[in-house]
Design a protein around this motif. Structure first.
Motif, mmCIF file in Angstrom:
data_model
loop_
_atom_site.group_PDB
_atom_site.id
_atom_site.type_symbol
_atom_site.label_atom_id
_atom_site.label_comp_id
_atom_site.label_asym_id
_atom_site.label_seq_id
_atom_site.Cartn_x
_atom_site.Cartn_y
_atom_site.Cartn_z
ATOM 1 N N GLY A 240 0.789 -1.231 0.000
ATOM 2 C CA GLY A 240 0.000 0.000 0.000
ATOM 3 C C GLY A 240 0.823 1.284 0.000
ATOM 4 N N ASN A 241 2.088 1.193 0.406
ATOM 5 C CA ASN A 241 2.935 2.387 0.448
ATOM 6 C C ASN A 241 3.875 2.506 -0.751
ATOM 7 O OD1 ASN A 241 2.543 3.927 3.145
ATOM 8 N ND2 ASN A 241 2.488 1.767 3.693
ATOM 9 N N SER A 243 3.534 3.585 -3.838
ATOM 10 C CA SER A 243 3.578 4.820 -4.627
ATOM 11 C C SER A 243 4.310 5.922 -3.871
ATOM 12 C CB SER A 243 2.170 5.264 -5.042
ATOM 13 O OG SER A 243 1.441 5.709 -3.936
ATOM 14 N N ILE A 244 4.275 5.871 -2.539
ATOM 15 C CA ILE A 244 4.989 6.860 -1.727
ATOM 16 C C ILE A 244 6.505 6.713 -1.947
ATOM 17 C CG2 ILE A 244 5.393 7.668 0.642
ATOM 18 C CD1 ILE A 244 2.493 8.011 -0.257
ATOM 19 N N SER A 257 -4.416 3.495 -2.985
ATOM 20 C CA SER A 257 -4.384 2.636 -1.799
ATOM 21 C C SER A 257 -5.721 2.695 -1.066
ATOM 22 C CB SER A 257 -3.254 3.080 -0.870
ATOM 23 O OG SER A 257 -2.016 2.979 -1.546
ATOM 24 N N ASN B 48 -2.452 10.774 -7.542
ATOM 25 C CA ASN B 48 -1.561 11.277 -6.507
ATOM 26 C C ASN B 48 -1.344 10.308 -5.364
ATOM 27 O OD1 ASN B 48 -0.119 13.647 -6.542
ATOM 28 N ND2 ASN B 48 -1.988 14.873 -6.658
ATOM 29 N N ASN B 49 -2.451 9.727 -4.895
ATOM 30 C CA ASN B 49 -2.411 8.727 -3.826
ATOM 31 C C ASN B 49 -1.538 9.149 -2.648
ATOM 32 O OD1 ASN B 49 -3.294 6.218 -2.880
ATOM 33 N ND2 ASN B 49 -1.425 5.200 -3.551
ATOM 34 N N ARG B 51 -0.132 10.205 1.150
ATOM 35 C CA ARG B 51 -0.348 9.998 2.598
ATOM 36 C C ARG B 51 -0.562 11.377 3.162
ATOM 37 N NH1 ARG B 51 1.736 5.170 5.375
ATOM 38 N NH2 ARG B 51 1.365 6.239 7.336
#
Ligand SMILES: Cc1cc2nc3c(=O)[nH]c(=O)nc-3n(C[C@H](O)[C@H](O)[C@H](O)COP(=O)(O)OP(=O)(O)OC[C@H]3O[C@@H](n4cnc5c(N)ncnc54)[C@H](O)[C@@H]3O)c2cc1C
Ligand SMILES: [Zn+2]
Lengths: 417, 100
Positions: A240-241, A243-244, A257, B48-49, B51
């Motif tokens: 889930g992370n 793309s970060i 996500s 963009n997705n 956090r």
């Protein structure tokens, strides 16, 4: 590290099981490695293991922001199957199922792979037709899958209610007999132990916060909570992370996500012999060896990293379970939890090289990558070691979203997992 | 369950009344045939997705049936604010002020 065997079990029983050594050492980072893997889920740990065991690349670190196996690997409903529609997917998932077969022996760790069969229920004429198409496509690809009448479904899974007066009657099902479940934690622990034994460092509680690139654009290493760690090659397997992490390297990715939840009931005696999935009413269920019913729910509708979902999603799933299995109406649910799943526009993974030299990616497994764990790990290791994709993962590129050569399991499949 | 403020009805209602409709402020290309493959890929598939602060569309399906935009934090799932379609994307200052 000792080898687990009947003899080591017996020897340790004599001392009251008080002297078992640690399963693998907790490593601290060195200043540089040949390969750094980001994310200690089953996929990342497995890739490190295959890099060491198949390609002799042992100067490897797996870097994990939390504890190993604490991501989706430890949060899924463990369904393993390979009856996907498209040729590319059938090859990909069947490769994984082949590897599941010998995994416990290879790792000297019981991953409890149980081929108890996955039965997918058809509830309307559309389901019946599309399942039969699936079955034929699978069989042409050498993937086992067979049609079952409602009576055959009932014989295979006795708790099933096949009476025709239901809102969602069972009109038949597709059974993959070679499919089943495995113990998810053991998969992470088994790979971790086997990789550590070959010299891989597993570094926990150490989030990657940046990807450093040189003047030529190639990777130089990762910035982490424990400082800079040099690397000639970096493999990202952060679910889930992902793309970060890709953003850290300056890449935009076609990923979103979402929260995905699962829950388990109180444990009961063995009652449920297989795995049942119902795409139309969105429910899937099996029974763990501890006796809990393991139930998977759907994704929430919105993008989120909260690792929790809404209660109405769970309620919807339980309503479906009670409809198909009225026998479970009085069961109590014990625990529920959520993971963050990385979803691509065509619901197929991205596994290969990236536009950044030395940066490799394995992501986009979304709601269904546990089943692929050994296969994805093996193919990621191959791609990193050879700097080119294996023929099996060659179609699963990032470029397909530019060329339009999608592998559209979103339309073909199904449902979560 | 999340409570969402519909900027058209001016009411806070449960999430069940709404449908999520993806990332906001993705403008349809004015001259599609002039786009390169890369630009198409970006428009169709790249998201963009983030956090943190996310600009997204919702539709009040079981209410006024209108689309609107929202700012939500994707780690806490908290809504910072909602606003009507066609209005400017709120500035970082406005978002910081509303979040505190
Ligand atoms: C509720 C639920 C049910 C599911 N059911 C099924 C199923 O039945 N069958 C199936 O096949 N699949 C299922 N899945 C999907 C499956 O769990 C995943 O596709 C799979 O486990 C992904 O494995 P992974 O190793 O890539 O990811 P993960 O196990 O999530 O590992 C990624 C790791 O990366 C770490 N990480 C993230 N960011 C950073 C950072 N910045 N620095 C360092 N580390 C970082 C995370 O902490 C995590 O441990 C389900 C998922 C969920 C959530
Ligand atoms: Zn409204």
């Amino acid at each position: 590290m000792i080898r687990y065997s009947a003899r080591s079990l017996f020897a340790n029983a004599l001392s009251g099981h008080k002297n078992w050594p640690e399963q693998w050492p907790d490593a601290q980072p060195k200043s540089a490695y040949d390969v750094v893997i980001v994310g200690a889920g089953g996929h990342g740990l497995g890739a490190a293991y295959y890099l060491a065991s198949k390609y002799g690349i042992t100067n490897v670190a797996v870097i994990e922001k939390g504890w190993l196996g604490g991501g989706n690997t430890g949060r899924n409903t463990t369904i393993i199957r390979s009856n996907y529609l498209y040729d590319e997917s059938a090859r990909l998932y069947d490769h994984a199922v082949d590897l599941w077969d010998g995994l416990s022996q290879e790792l000297n760790y019981n991953v409890m792979f149980s081929k108890r069969g996955v039965l997918m229920l058809a509830h309307n004429v559309h389901d019946v037709q599309s399942f039969q198409r699936h079955i034929h496509a699978n069989r042409l690809n050498g993937v086992d899958n067979k049609w079952m009448t409602p009576e055959e479904c009932k014989a295979f899974c006795p708790p099933l209610d096949i009476s025709s007066a239901k809102r969602y009657p069972v009109m038949g099902g597709a059974l993959q007999q070679r499919a089943g479940v495995a113990r998810h934690d053991s998969v992470a622990w088994g790979y971790a132990r086997a990789a550590a034994k070959l010299g891989v460092d597993i570094i926990q509680n150490c989030a990657v916060t940046g990807v450093r690139r040189g003047a030529d654009g190639a990777v130089e290493g990762v910035e982490t909570e424990k400082g800079f760690i040099g690397a000639k090659k970096i493999g990202v397997s952060a679910a889930g992370n992902s793309s970060i992490i890709m953003n850290m390297a300056g890449l935009d990715f076609p990923l979103e996500s979402y929260p995905l939840q699962a829950l388990v009931s109180e444990p009961v005696k063995p009652i449920f012999p297989c795995v049942v999935m119902s795409n139309s009413v969105h429910a899937y269920i099996s029974q763990s060896d501890k006796g809990e019913l393991v139930i998977g729910a759907g994704t929430d509708q919105y993008v989120s990293y909260s690792q929790r979902g809404a209660l109405h999603i769970v309620e919807h799933t339980l309503a479906a379970i009670c409809e198909i299995f009225p026998i479970f109406k009085r069961m109590r649910m014990l625990r529920s939890w959520g993971g963050v799943v990385d979803v691509t526009p065509d619901r197929s993974c991205i596994l290969g090289r990236t536009p950044v030299p030395g940066l490799y990616v394995n992501c986009g497994w979304g709601t269904g990558g546990f089943k692929a764990t050994p296969g994805a790990a093996d193919l990621l290791a191959y791609t990193i070691a050879k700097d080119e994709p294996h023929p099996i993962n060659a179609p699963f590129t990032l470029e397909r979203f530019t060329t339009g050569r999608l592998i559209d399991e979103a339309a073909a499949a199904a449902v979560a997992h | 369950m999340m409570m969402i403020e519909c900027p058209i009805c001016n009411e806070k209602r449960p999430e069940l009344e709404f449908r999520y409709a993806g990332e906001a402020h993705i403008a349809r290309p004015e001259n599609p045939s002039a786009l390169s493959d890369d630009e198409w890929a970006k428009y169709l598939f790249i998201r963009n997705n983030p956090r943190g602060t996310h600009f997204e569309r919702w539709v009040h399906a079981h209410g006024c049936a209108k689309f609107f935009n929202a700012v939500r934090d994707t780690v806490s799932d908290k809504f910072v604010m909602t606003y009507k379609c066609g209005e400017q994307r709120p500035s970082p200052e406005t978002i910081a002020e509303r979040s505190s």
